[in-house]
Write a protein that holds these residues in place. Structure first.
Motif, mmCIF file in Angstrom:
data_model
loop_
_atom_site.group_PDB
_atom_site.id
_atom_site.type_symbol
_atom_site.label_atom_id
_atom_site.label_comp_id
_atom_site.label_asym_id
_atom_site.label_seq_id
_atom_site.Cartn_x
_atom_site.Cartn_y
_atom_site.Cartn_z
ATOM 1 N N PHE A 253 5.486 -5.433 14.336
ATOM 2 C CA PHE A 253 6.150 -4.828 13.197
ATOM 3 C C PHE A 253 7.661 -5.004 13.321
ATOM 4 O O PHE A 253 8.200 -5.062 14.423
ATOM 5 C CB PHE A 253 5.859 -3.323 13.139
ATOM 6 N N ILE A 254 8.314 -5.052 12.166
ATOM 7 C CA ILE A 254 9.769 -4.985 12.095
ATOM 8 C C ILE A 254 10.134 -3.505 11.966
ATOM 9 O O ILE A 254 9.537 -2.778 11.166
ATOM 10 C CB ILE A 254 10.308 -5.774 10.884
ATOM 11 N N ILE A 255 11.101 -3.070 12.753
ATOM 12 C CA ILE A 255 11.601 -1.691 12.701
ATOM 13 C C ILE A 255 12.774 -1.665 11.726
ATOM 14 O O ILE A 255 13.733 -2.424 11.891
ATOM 15 C CB ILE A 255 12.092 -1.216 14.083
ATOM 16 N N SER A 256 12.700 -0.797 10.721
ATOM 17 C CA SER A 256 13.801 -0.621 9.771
ATOM 18 C C SER A 256 14.190 0.850 9.720
ATOM 19 O O SER A 256 13.335 1.723 9.838
ATOM 20 C CB SER A 256 13.387 -1.076 8.366
ATOM 21 N N VAL A 257 15.481 1.081 9.529
ATOM 22 C CA VAL A 257 15.977 2.448 9.362
ATOM 23 C C VAL A 257 15.494 2.945 8.004
ATOM 24 O O VAL A 257 15.643 2.256 6.991
ATOM 25 C CB VAL A 257 17.516 2.500 9.450
ATOM 26 N N LYS A 258 14.907 4.114 7.992
ATOM 27 C CA LYS A 258 14.280 4.642 6.774
ATOM 28 C C LYS A 258 15.283 4.817 5.636
ATOM 29 O O LYS A 258 15.006 4.438 4.498
ATOM 30 C CB LYS A 258 13.582 5.965 7.088
ATOM 31 N N ILE B 231 10.834 2.993 9.570
ATOM 32 C CA ILE B 231 9.629 2.428 8.963
ATOM 33 C C ILE B 231 9.259 1.207 9.798
ATOM 34 O O ILE B 231 10.134 0.420 10.178
ATOM 35 C CB ILE B 231 9.884 2.003 7.510
ATOM 36 N N LEU B 232 7.978 1.058 10.085
ATOM 37 C CA LEU B 232 7.467 -0.153 10.720
ATOM 38 C C LEU B 232 6.748 -0.954 9.649
ATOM 39 O O LEU B 232 5.831 -0.456 9.003
ATOM 40 C CB LEU B 232 6.493 0.188 11.851
ATOM 41 N N LYS B 233 7.174 -2.216 9.466
ATOM 42 C CA LYS B 233 6.589 -3.100 8.466
ATOM 43 C C LYS B 233 5.988 -4.301 9.179
ATOM 44 O O LYS B 233 6.630 -4.897 10.046
ATOM 45 C CB LYS B 233 7.673 -3.556 7.487
ATOM 46 N N GLU B 234 4.761 -4.634 8.820
ATOM 47 C CA GLU B 234 4.083 -5.765 9.446
ATOM 48 C C GLU B 234 4.971 -7.009 9.374
ATOM 49 O O GLU B 234 5.554 -7.328 8.344
ATOM 50 C CB GLU B 234 2.756 -6.024 8.728
ATOM 51 N N PRO C 295 -2.983 0.174 8.278
ATOM 52 C CA PRO C 295 -1.707 0.167 7.555
ATOM 53 C C PRO C 295 -0.843 -1.050 7.893
ATOM 54 O O PRO C 295 -0.794 -1.487 9.036
ATOM 55 C CB PRO C 295 -1.032 1.450 8.011
ATOM 56 N N GLN C 296 -0.199 -1.582 6.866
ATOM 57 C CA GLN C 296 0.759 -2.663 7.047
ATOM 58 C C GLN C 296 2.181 -2.124 7.079
ATOM 59 O O GLN C 296 3.106 -2.832 7.424
ATOM 60 C CB GLN C 296 0.597 -3.701 5.946
ATOM 61 N N GLN D 60 12.405 5.176 20.630
ATOM 62 C CA GLN D 60 11.419 6.196 21.011
ATOM 63 C C GLN D 60 10.426 6.433 19.886
ATOM 64 O O GLN D 60 9.214 6.518 20.110
ATOM 65 C CB GLN D 60 12.114 7.518 21.336
ATOM 66 N N GLU D 61 10.946 6.548 18.667
ATOM 67 C CA GLU D 61 10.057 6.794 17.536
ATOM 68 C C GLU D 61 9.151 5.586 17.295
ATOM 69 O O GLU D 61 7.952 5.742 17.040
ATOM 70 C CB GLU D 61 10.838 7.125 16.270
ATOM 71 N N ALA D 62 9.692 4.386 17.395
ATOM 72 C CA ALA D 62 8.872 3.181 17.218
ATOM 73 C C ALA D 62 7.769 3.116 18.270
ATOM 74 O O ALA D 62 6.622 2.760 17.959
ATOM 75 C CB ALA D 62 9.746 1.932 17.281
ATOM 76 N N ALA D 63 8.097 3.482 19.504
ATOM 77 C CA ALA D 63 7.090 3.486 20.578
ATOM 78 C C ALA D 63 5.983 4.488 20.276
ATOM 79 O O ALA D 63 4.791 4.171 20.420
ATOM 80 C CB ALA D 63 7.756 3.795 21.917
ATOM 81 N N ARG D 64 6.363 5.689 19.860
ATOM 82 C CA ARG D 64 5.352 6.702 19.527
ATOM 83 C C ARG D 64 4.476 6.246 18.368
ATOM 84 O O ARG D 64 3.248 6.399 18.396
ATOM 85 C CB ARG D 64 6.017 8.047 19.201
ATOM 86 N N LEU D 65 5.100 5.673 17.335
ATOM 87 C CA LEU D 65 4.339 5.248 16.158
ATOM 88 C C LEU D 65 3.360 4.120 16.479
ATOM 89 O O LEU D 65 2.211 4.145 16.036
ATOM 90 C CB LEU D 65 5.292 4.813 15.034
ATOM 91 N N ILE D 66 3.802 3.124 17.244
ATOM 92 C CA ILE D 66 2.891 2.008 17.512
ATOM 93 C C ILE D 66 1.794 2.417 18.491
ATOM 94 O O ILE D 66 0.669 1.923 18.413
ATOM 95 C CB ILE D 66 3.620 0.730 17.950
ATOM 96 N N CYS D 67 2.082 3.351 19.389
ATOM 97 C CA CYS D 67 1.024 3.850 20.273
ATOM 98 C C CYS D 67 -0.008 4.633 19.461
ATOM 99 O O CYS D 67 -1.221 4.459 19.658
ATOM 100 C CB CYS D 67 1.608 4.703 21.391
#
Length: 179
Positions: free
Chosen positions: A68-73, A16-19, A7-8, A112-119
């Motif tokens: 990834f760039i972290i953006s508020v959903k 949302i994490l965007k490449e 996923p990108q 925290q959410e970004a860490a969980r998602l990228i792991c």
């Protein structure tokens, strides 16, 4: 990322994490040079567009780094970046890094959410077994956030880094893929 099926864009509940792309360079440079971000990086020199372009051209394009760039959903507002670096496929491990560049986005659970998602991404798509990080021992908020994301302290290294004639303790933390 060159691999198809990887996923990108990664959707979380709040973010949302965007490449990352080269178009993100001005934001990355701005964030990395913000004193509240810069003080928490071991590499504390002023960050430039050229440095980021080199990072993109050598580390990201080679697959040594996924970022990834972290953006508020809800608003799609970019607030920071998360990455896995020094990806070692033979040893199935990598180093985690993150920064929330927008001051008003801190303390809301986005990191925290970004860490969980990228792991999860690293374990599922990159087949990693271990993801580690280094954090200054004084950065209590980050340590709590990493613990909430499932990282466990593995080592406490006294006077590990010297910055501007002062020594700092570093904590190594890691998360293991148990599946």
């Amino acid at each position: 990322m060159k691999n198809t099926g990887i996923p990108q864009i990664i959707n979380g509940s709040k973010i949302i994490l965007k490449e990352i792309t080269k178009e993100d360079t001005p934001l990355i440079v701005k964030w990395r040079n913000t004193p509240s971000v810069q003080k928490n990086f071991i590499f504390q020199e002023t960050f430039t567009n050229e440095m980021h372009d080199h990072w993109m051209d050598t580390r990201v394009s080679s697959g040594d780094v996924v970022q990834f760039i972290i953006s508020v959903k809800d608003s799609a507002a970019p607030i920071g970046s998360v990455y896995l670096r020094d990806i070692d496929n033979s040893k199935q491990k990598a180093e985690f890094g993150i920064f929330i560049g927008e001051d008003d986005a801190r303390g809301k659970g986005f990191g925290q959410e970004a860490a969980r998602l990228i792991c999860q991404y690293g374990f599922e798509y990159l087949n990693l077994h271990k993801i580690m990080l280094r954090v200054f021992a004084f950065n209590k908020a980050a340590i709590r956030s990493y613990e909430h994301a499932g990282f466990i302290q593995e080592a406490y290294l006294r006077d590990e880094e010297k910055i501007a004639e002062k020594f700092y303790d570093i904590i190594y933390m890691a998360k293991i893929n148990t599946k």
